[in-house]
Design a protein around this motif. Structure first.
Motif, PDB file in Angstrom:
ATOM      1  N   ASP A 164       0.827  -1.210   0.000  1.00 55.49           N
ATOM      2  CA  ASP A 164       0.000   0.000   0.000  1.00 55.49           C
ATOM      3  C   ASP A 164       0.861   1.259   0.000  1.00 55.49           C
ATOM      4  OD1 ASP A 164      -2.394  -1.486   0.086  1.00 55.49           O
ATOM      5  OD2 ASP A 164      -2.223  -1.712   2.256  1.00 55.49           O
ATOM      6  N   GLU A 165       1.529   1.509  -1.100  1.00 59.40           N
ATOM      7  CA  GLU A 165       2.329   2.725  -1.252  1.00 59.40           C
ATOM      8  C   GLU A 165       1.913   3.385  -2.556  1.00 59.40           C
ATOM      9  OE1 GLU A 165       4.296   3.691   1.122  1.00 59.40           O
ATOM     10  OE2 GLU A 165       4.295   1.844   2.315  1.00 59.40           O
ATOM     11  N   ASP A 166       1.135   4.459  -2.470  1.00 56.00           N
ATOM     12  CA  ASP A 166       0.539   5.061  -3.660  1.00 56.00           C
ATOM     13  C   ASP A 166       1.552   5.603  -4.653  1.00 56.00           C
ATOM     14  OD1 ASP A 166      -1.950   4.473  -2.649  1.00 56.00           O
ATOM     15  OD2 ASP A 166      -2.241   6.447  -1.740  1.00 56.00           O
ATOM     16  N   ASP A 167       2.714   6.044  -4.156  1.00 49.69           N
ATOM     17  CA  ASP A 167       3.693   6.664  -5.039  1.00 49.69           C
ATOM     18  C   ASP A 167       4.780   5.706  -5.501  1.00 49.69           C
ATOM     19  OD1 ASP A 167       4.635   6.466  -2.421  1.00 49.69           O
ATOM     20  OD2 ASP A 167       5.998   8.165  -2.648  1.00 49.69           O
TER      21      ASP A 167
END
Length: 321
Positions: A164-167
């Motif tokens: 869960d790491e958007d970038d």
């Protein structure tokens, strides 16, 4: 749009570079010394940028200089701009000579002790003039900081599920098991079947609890019906861990790949214990929307090829896992 166009015509890379140096050093005087320009020139560059944007970029206090919210946003984008320029220059150099380049790699300790040497051995033979700078990265509360600060180009290590790491984006290379390891001289080395509860009274070496691997340990013992054992030593050093375990006084729990990929160690024994945990993915983690250098593209391809060829190798040709 007129405001954006006006900035686009007047914003100078030199002034942006000065701003990055001031924020990094926390001082105009230090930035001036590092850049070999006068302090008034630094002050003028910052003032010109603030006038152009109509926003205050820096807060000045007795403790030093800190960026405002506007300054932080510009600095973040500024790092990306100079990073893209750097990759552009590297790509031009690559087009003129595709055998050279620089690549900054972050790797967790367990990957550096097992899989990564196999990749580098292959890559260095294929691309002998590409320079690799390998730094140890710790998966903890500050994980991925090096990627976000662009001090490394890519990171190889175990990732959580879900990721869960958007970038960031993660490309899974292989899935890793967890194994329990003892020395060949250990009383457990000749056992044919064991449970974690059998080793409850042993002296364990475990990773620190604030790391990804260390945070898994309590759950593994709990799911096995065993209390968390006493661990007189906690460390992230795989080398130290394996040396101590080889002496027969300690046992440890590590990713199986540490003893794989050609790293057979006759002084160590993987104990026949079924670890009730799903396999953990090892992945290449990169920043989204960041241009990859030619050297990075070649290295990533080599990583996947190394993993694929190991998976196809006969079991007898691999190291004991």
């Amino acid at each position: 749009m007129k405001w954006v166009d006006r900035v686009g015509r007047h914003l100078k890379l030199r002034d942006l570079h000065i701003l990055l140096a001031v924020v990094r050093l926390g001082s105009m005087a230090k930035a001036a010394a590092e850049l070999a320009i006068s302090q008034p020139a630094v002050s003028k560059a910052i003032a010109d940028m603030e006038h152009m944007f109509g926003l205050r970029l820096l807060d000045r206090s007795r403790s030093g200089i800190e960026p405002t919210a506007y300054g932080r946003a510009l600095v973040t984008r500024g790092h990306a701009i100079f990073d893209e320029l750097k990759h552009g220059v590297e790509e031009l150099a690559f087009l003129s000579d595709p055998t050279v380049g620089d690549l900054r790699i972050g790797s967790t300790e367990s990957v550096a002790a097992g899989f990564l040497p196999a990749v580098i051995k292959r890559f260095s033979l294929e691309q002998p003039r590409v320079r690799l700078d390998v730094a140890q990265a710790v998966m903890s509360t500050l994980h991925y900081r090096e990627l976000r600060e662009r001090s490394i180009d890519l990171l190889i290590g175990r990732i959580p599920v879900p990721f869960d790491e958007d970038d960031l984006e993660a490309a899974v290379v292989y899935n890793d098991d967890t194994v329990v390891i003892a020395g060949r001289q250990s009383k457990w080395a000749k056992s044919r079947k064991l449970m974690l509860t059998d080793l409850a009274g042993e002296r364990w070496i475990l990773p620190p609890p604030d790391t990804m691997q260390g945070s898994l340990a309590p759950k593994l013992f709990r799911d096995s019906g065993s209390e968390m054992p006493h661990a007189p030593i906690t460390t992230l050093s795989i080398h130290l861990c394996l040396r101590l375990v080889a002496g027969g006084q300690f046992v440890t729990m590590l990713p199986a790949s540490v003893l794989g990929f050609g790293n057979r160690d006759e002084s160590l024994k993987v104990l026949p214990i079924n670890i009730p945990v799903r396999r953990r993915p090892v992945a290449i983690v990169t920043l989204k929307n960041r241009t990859r250098s030619p050297a990075a593209k070649l290295f990533i391809e080599c990583v996947h090829r190394t993993a694929r060829e190991d998976a196809k190798a006969p079991r007898s040709a691999r190291s004991e896992k």
